[in-house]
Write a protein that holds these residues in place. Structure first.
Motif, PDB file in Angstrom:
ATOM      1  N   MET A   1       9.097  -6.321 -41.747  1.00  0.00           N
ATOM      2  CA  MET A   1      10.532  -6.588 -41.923  1.00  0.00           C
ATOM      3  C   MET A   1      11.115  -5.820 -43.115  1.00  0.00           C
ATOM      4  SD  MET A   1      11.613  -8.530 -39.593  1.00  0.00           S
ATOM      5  CE  MET A   1      11.199  -9.813 -38.431  1.00  0.00           C
ATOM      6  N   LEU A   2      10.236  -5.388 -44.044  1.00  0.00           N
ATOM      7  CA  LEU A   2      10.709  -4.628 -45.194  1.00  0.00           C
ATOM      8  C   LEU A   2      11.037  -3.184 -44.827  1.00  0.00           C
ATOM      9  CD1 LEU A   2       8.052  -5.796 -47.828  1.00  0.00           C
ATOM     10  CD2 LEU A   2      10.388  -6.635 -47.581  1.00  0.00           C
ATOM     11  N   ASP A   3      10.552  -2.755 -43.645  1.00  0.00           N
ATOM     12  CA  ASP A   3      10.735  -1.370 -43.209  1.00  0.00           C
ATOM     13  C   ASP A   3      12.215  -0.999 -43.227  1.00  0.00           C
ATOM     14  OD1 ASP A   3      10.967   1.021 -41.645  1.00  0.00           O
ATOM     15  OD2 ASP A   3       8.944   0.617 -40.892  1.00  0.00           O
ATOM     16  N   GLN A   4      12.524   0.127 -43.900  1.00  0.00           N
ATOM     17  CA  GLN A   4      13.926   0.494 -44.042  1.00  0.00           C
ATOM     18  C   GLN A   4      14.565   0.970 -42.739  1.00  0.00           C
ATOM     19  OE1 GLN A   4      12.828   2.696 -47.296  1.00  0.00           O
ATOM     20  NE2 GLN A   4      13.512   1.163 -48.783  1.00  0.00           N
ATOM     21  N   ALA A   5      13.728   1.273 -41.741  1.00  0.00           N
ATOM     22  CA  ALA A   5      14.294   1.686 -40.450  1.00  0.00           C
ATOM     23  C   ALA A   5      14.964   0.504 -39.749  1.00  0.00           C
ATOM     24  CB  ALA A   5      13.204   2.269 -39.560  1.00  0.00           C
ATOM     25  N   ILE A   6      14.575  -0.702 -40.145  1.00  0.00           N
ATOM     26  CA  ILE A   6      15.157  -1.885 -39.501  1.00  0.00           C
ATOM     27  C   ILE A   6      16.491  -2.213 -40.164  1.00  0.00           C
ATOM     28  CG2 ILE A   6      14.849  -4.335 -39.004  1.00  0.00           C
ATOM     29  CD1 ILE A   6      11.888  -3.897 -38.908  1.00  0.00           C
ATOM     30  N   ILE A   7      17.561  -2.142 -39.371  1.00  0.00           N
ATOM     31  CA  ILE A   7      18.868  -2.423 -39.959  1.00  0.00           C
ATOM     32  C   ILE A   7      19.567  -3.621 -39.320  1.00  0.00           C
ATOM     33  CG2 ILE A   7      19.467  -0.230 -41.030  1.00  0.00           C
ATOM     34  CD1 ILE A   7      20.584   0.694 -38.400  1.00  0.00           C
ATOM     35  N   SER A   8      19.166  -3.972 -38.101  1.00  0.00           N
ATOM     36  CA  SER A   8      19.839  -5.137 -37.509  1.00  0.00           C
ATOM     37  C   SER A   8      18.837  -6.261 -37.302  1.00  0.00           C
ATOM     38  CB  SER A   8      20.497  -4.759 -36.178  1.00  0.00           C
ATOM     39  OG  SER A   8      19.533  -4.538 -35.206  1.00  0.00           O
ATOM     40  N   TYR A   9      19.005  -7.299 -38.071  1.00  0.00           N
ATOM     41  CA  TYR A   9      18.026  -8.384 -38.034  1.00  0.00           C
ATOM     42  C   TYR A   9      18.358  -9.471 -37.017  1.00  0.00           C
ATOM     43  CZ  TYR A   9      15.734  -6.473 -42.111  1.00  0.00           C
ATOM     44  OH  TYR A   9      15.046  -5.662 -42.955  1.00  0.00           O
ATOM     45  N   LEU A  10      19.631  -9.481 -36.577  1.00  0.00           N
ATOM     46  CA  LEU A  10      20.057 -10.558 -35.690  1.00  0.00           C
ATOM     47  C   LEU A  10      19.299 -10.506 -34.367  1.00  0.00           C
ATOM     48  CD1 LEU A  10      21.983 -12.957 -35.292  1.00  0.00           C
ATOM     49  CD2 LEU A  10      23.531 -11.367 -34.124  1.00  0.00           C
ATOM     50  N   ALA A  11      19.291  -9.296 -33.753  1.00  0.00           N
ATOM     51  CA  ALA A  11      18.604  -9.142 -32.469  1.00  0.00           C
ATOM     52  C   ALA A  11      17.123  -9.506 -32.608  1.00  0.00           C
ATOM     53  CB  ALA A  11      18.747  -7.710 -31.960  1.00  0.00           C
ATOM     54  N   LEU A  12      16.540  -9.086 -33.734  1.00  0.00           N
ATOM     55  CA  LEU A  12      15.119  -9.391 -33.964  1.00  0.00           C
ATOM     56  C   LEU A  12      14.886 -10.896 -34.001  1.00  0.00           C
ATOM     57  CD1 LEU A  12      13.814  -6.919 -36.659  1.00  0.00           C
ATOM     58  CD2 LEU A  12      13.769  -6.783 -34.170  1.00  0.00           C
ATOM     59  N   ALA A  13      15.780 -11.574 -34.756  1.00  0.00           N
ATOM     60  CA  ALA A  13      15.618 -13.016 -34.884  1.00  0.00           C
ATOM     61  C   ALA A  13      15.700 -13.683 -33.513  1.00  0.00           C
ATOM     62  CB  ALA A  13      16.693 -13.575 -35.814  1.00  0.00           C
ATOM     63  N   VAL A  14      16.682 -13.232 -32.703  1.00  0.00           N
ATOM     64  CA  VAL A  14      16.838 -13.816 -31.370  1.00  0.00           C
ATOM     65  C   VAL A  14      15.568 -13.604 -30.542  1.00  0.00           C
ATOM     66  CG1 VAL A  14      18.107 -13.657 -29.195  1.00  0.00           C
ATOM     67  CG2 VAL A  14      19.341 -13.543 -31.364  1.00  0.00           C
ATOM     68  N   ALA A  15      15.079 -12.364 -30.517  1.00  0.00           N
ATOM     69  CA  ALA A  15      13.892 -12.057 -29.716  1.00  0.00           C
ATOM     70  C   ALA A  15      12.675 -12.836 -30.206  1.00  0.00           C
ATOM     71  CB  ALA A  15      13.608 -10.555 -29.746  1.00  0.00           C
ATOM     72  N   LEU A  16      12.535 -12.931 -31.527  1.00  0.00           N
ATOM     73  CA  LEU A  16      11.385 -13.654 -32.089  1.00  0.00           C
ATOM     74  C   LEU A  16      11.440 -15.139 -31.747  1.00  0.00           C
ATOM     75  CD1 LEU A  16      11.017 -11.993 -35.614  1.00  0.00           C
ATOM     76  CD2 LEU A  16       9.304 -11.989 -33.797  1.00  0.00           C
ATOM     77  N   VAL A  17      12.639 -15.700 -31.842  1.00  0.00           N
ATOM     78  CA  VAL A  17      12.775 -17.130 -31.551  1.00  0.00           C
ATOM     79  C   VAL A  17      12.484 -17.409 -30.076  1.00  0.00           C
ATOM     80  CG1 VAL A  17      14.416 -19.039 -31.373  1.00  0.00           C
ATOM     81  CG2 VAL A  17      14.345 -17.654 -33.444  1.00  0.00           C
ATOM     82  N   ILE A  18      13.082 -16.588 -29.190  1.00  0.00           N
ATOM     83  CA  ILE A  18      12.828 -16.789 -27.751  1.00  0.00           C
ATOM     84  C   ILE A  18      11.334 -16.649 -27.453  1.00  0.00           C
ATOM     85  CG2 ILE A  18      13.264 -15.915 -25.418  1.00  0.00           C
ATOM     86  CD1 ILE A  18      16.004 -15.009 -26.345  1.00  0.00           C
ATOM     87  N   GLY A  19      10.750 -15.562 -27.960  1.00  0.00           N
ATOM     88  CA  GLY A  19       9.330 -15.309 -27.697  1.00  0.00           C
ATOM     89  C   GLY A  19       8.451 -16.442 -28.211  1.00  0.00           C
ATOM     90  N   SER A  20       8.720 -16.905 -29.447  1.00  0.00           N
ATOM     91  CA  SER A  20       7.897 -17.978 -30.017  1.00  0.00           C
ATOM     92  C   SER A  20       8.027 -19.251 -29.200  1.00  0.00           C
ATOM     93  CB  SER A  20       8.331 -18.277 -31.460  1.00  0.00           C
ATOM     94  OG  SER A  20       8.285 -17.107 -32.222  1.00  0.00           O
ATOM     95  N   ALA A  21       9.289 -19.559 -28.797  1.00  0.00           N
ATOM     96  CA  ALA A  21       9.507 -20.792 -28.046  1.00  0.00           C
ATOM     97  C   ALA A  21       8.765 -20.748 -26.718  1.00  0.00           C
ATOM     98  CB  ALA A  21      11.010 -20.996 -27.811  1.00  0.00           C
TER      99      ALA A  21
END
Lengths: 461, 96
Positions: free
Chosen positions: A50-70
């Motif tokens: 998550m510290l990687d500077q190439a990552i600029i949009s965290y919202l989509a990541l959070a959504v995907a992570l939450v769906i996947g985890s659930a």
């Protein structure tokens, strides 16, 4: 310390945790800790990424992570132990599928940035092929294990498979040679997806443990080749560790079936080779049928009882009934052991998981090598839903399709009770001379009901 | 990382894996498989970069789906392995 340094050190620690985790998973005492270490390594890897500077949009990541985890958590908590093979197959497929998507995404990005060279293209091509085969292969295995897919291929399947394989390999070469032409990669993914389907669709139930172990290895290799695409050492390390462990399991399974990986994937099933043989000369009128009461009487005077479970035990969900039978036999001072063939069931270790669910302890579960020398001292052996793995033809008849396959020597015990619905053949499609043996009794019926009946009769004897 | 270093890493780790995981008792075959399978979900960290880097719509979408699939693989894999191992440990405690 720069951010890339922190990420690298995080990855290094994660790699060590994966290594220790897998090592731990190999021993009963350390297995829970090993699993926890693997999970911690993964969490650490995700956090530092998550510290990687190439990552600029965290919202989509959070959504995907939450769906996947659930979804993942729900599947893991809800699954019944009898459905474990399906779930493992499905998770394998998701891992392979994710690898393909990542490889495609970063390859396309590299093309657009003008960085796509032959080396990157080769790695992307390898991932696309292996990952796509893993994905559809696992999905087909999932549906076959669920028994919701009856289709088992078409005539000329081996030829079609060989052709698709050649096309796929040619496409790998084309992707590698012409990295800037995206169409090659898409065509390769399509070929891989088709190859996964037609490689697994004809594989029968008893070969499933080999297939699942192999797909497990593939999902690791796909992650590893993705590491070559991304230039990421952690993916290479984690992926090849999994590849190695999958390979070992595959080898154990193949050895237990006396079939090579190539035979499992490329050859016809033994049933097809055996054809529709006439079983009457094997069975004649020598098959003795018995009743639950008679079995209970035999058990009453027995000192040592061995139970041999097979896939039929899982189908009948008889594990708890078997546990109850074991408890009452032990209460009257008898020794009860379980003899487990390595490929009993539909995945490596299937029977152990089922019996553990019914709270039957480790010390009662013996491997083939441990149980075989003890059959001659066993009074009653009860075979529940197993067939080919107890077929003495593997030992005695060199012309048998399963000749040379290591089996459980149940016929050496004083009496063998076989609980089975009918005399129908197992996966190998051949008759089982055990059923007609002088010391064998057939108890026809549903596995669970039969065991319950025996336990009930035992009380009244 | 040069290709040669990457290849070295790959080959050495395969050997390390083969050394680590010989002689696994049958009871642990399924947990080993599901646990190691969860580790192969490591592709998740690649997916995170693709999904979060907003390069093009296509790569972001591919990354997004990859994050979902890999997370199912990782979370589900570790949890189900833990569930099986707890089950194994459960009866060990109950037995004297």
């Amino acid at each position: 310390m720069t951010t890339p340094d922190i990420i690298s050190i995080g990855y290094l620690i994660a790699a060590v945790l994966f290594i220790l985790g897998l090592k731990g998973l190999g021993r009963p005492r350390t297995a829970p800790r090993g699993n926890l270490m693997g999970a911690s390594g993964m969490l650490l890897a995700v956090l530092v990424t998550m510290l990687d500077q190439a990552i600029i949009s965290y919202l989509a990541l959070a959504v995907a992570l939450v769906i996947g985890s659930a979804v993942g958590a729900l599947l893991a908590v809800k699954v019944k132990m009898t459905s474990m093979p399906e779930l493992v197959a499905l998770f394998n497929g998701f891992g392979g599928g994710a690898s393909v998507l990542v490889a495609i995404a970063s390859f396309i990005e590299a093309i657009e940035l003008g960085r796509a060279d032959n080396q990157l293209a080769t790695a992307a091509a390898a991932t696309a092929l292996i990952g796509a085969v893993t994905f559809t292969g696992s999905v087909i295995a999932f549906f076959k294990l669920q028994e919701s897919l009856k289709w088992s291929g078409f005539t000329g399947l081996p030829l079609a498979r060989a052709m698709v394989m050649v096309v796929a390999l040619l496409l790998v070469v084309m992707v590698a040679l012409q990295p800037d032409t995206r169409a090659w990669l898409w065509a390769l993914v399509a070929a891989g997806l088709i190859l996964g389907v037609i490689s697994t669709v004809a594989i029968g139930g008893a070969d499933m443990p080999v297939v699942i172990a192999l797909l497990n290895a593939f999902s690791g290799v796909a992650a590893s080749t993705t590491g070559f695409v991304l230039d990421n050492p952690l993916l290479i390390i984690a992926g090849s560790l999994v590849g190695a462990s999958g390979l070992i399991l595959t080898q154990i399974m193949c050895k237990a079936m006396n079939r090579s990986i190539f035979e499992v994937i490329f050859s016809e099933t033994p049933a097809a080779v055996a054809g529709g043989r006439d079983d009457s000369d094997v069975y004649g009128d020598r098959v003795t049928s018995t009743s639950a009461e008679e079995v209970a009487m035999l058990l009453e005077v027995a000192d040592r009882v061995v139970i041999v479970p097979g896939y039929g035990l899982a189908v009948a969900q008889a594990q708890h009934a078997v546990r109850d039978l074991m408890t009452s036999l032990e209460a009257s001072g008898k020794e009860v052991m379980f003899g487990i063939h390595p490929v009993a069931g539909r995945m490596p270790g299937h029977m152990n998981v089922l019996l553990a669910e019914a709270e039957i302890g480790y010390e009662h579960l013996l491997d083939m090598d441990q149980i075989n020398p003890t059959f001659s001292e066993t009074d009653v052996t009860i075979v529940i839903g197993a067939n080919d793995v107890v077929n003495p033809a593997a030992r005695n008849d060199p012309s048998s399709p399963i000749a040379g396959m290591p089996i459980l020597d149940v016929d050496e015990s004083r009496t063998v009770v076989v609980i089975k619905r009918s005399l129908s053949p197992g996966f190998a499609g051949i008759a089982n001379p055990l059923f007609a043996a002088d010391n064998a009794l057939m108890l026809f019926g549903d596995g669970k009901q039969a065991v319950i009946d025996i336990a009930a009769a035992l009380v009244t004897v | 990382m040069t290709l040669l270093i990457a290849l070295t890493l790959f080959v050495l780790t395969v050997f390390l894996g083969l050394e680590l995981i010989t002689k696994v008792p049958a009871t642990l075959h399924t947990p080993l498989m599901s646990g190691s399978n969860a580790v192969s979900g490591i592709t998740l960290i690649g997916a995170l970069v693709s999904a979060g880097s907003d390069h093009t719509m296509l790569t972001t979408t591919l990354g997004f789906v990859a994050v979902m699939l890999a997370t199912i693989n990782v979370v589900g894999g570790f949890l189900v392995t833990n569930r099986m191992l707890t089950m194994f440990a459960g009866w060990k405690k109950r037995r004297p």
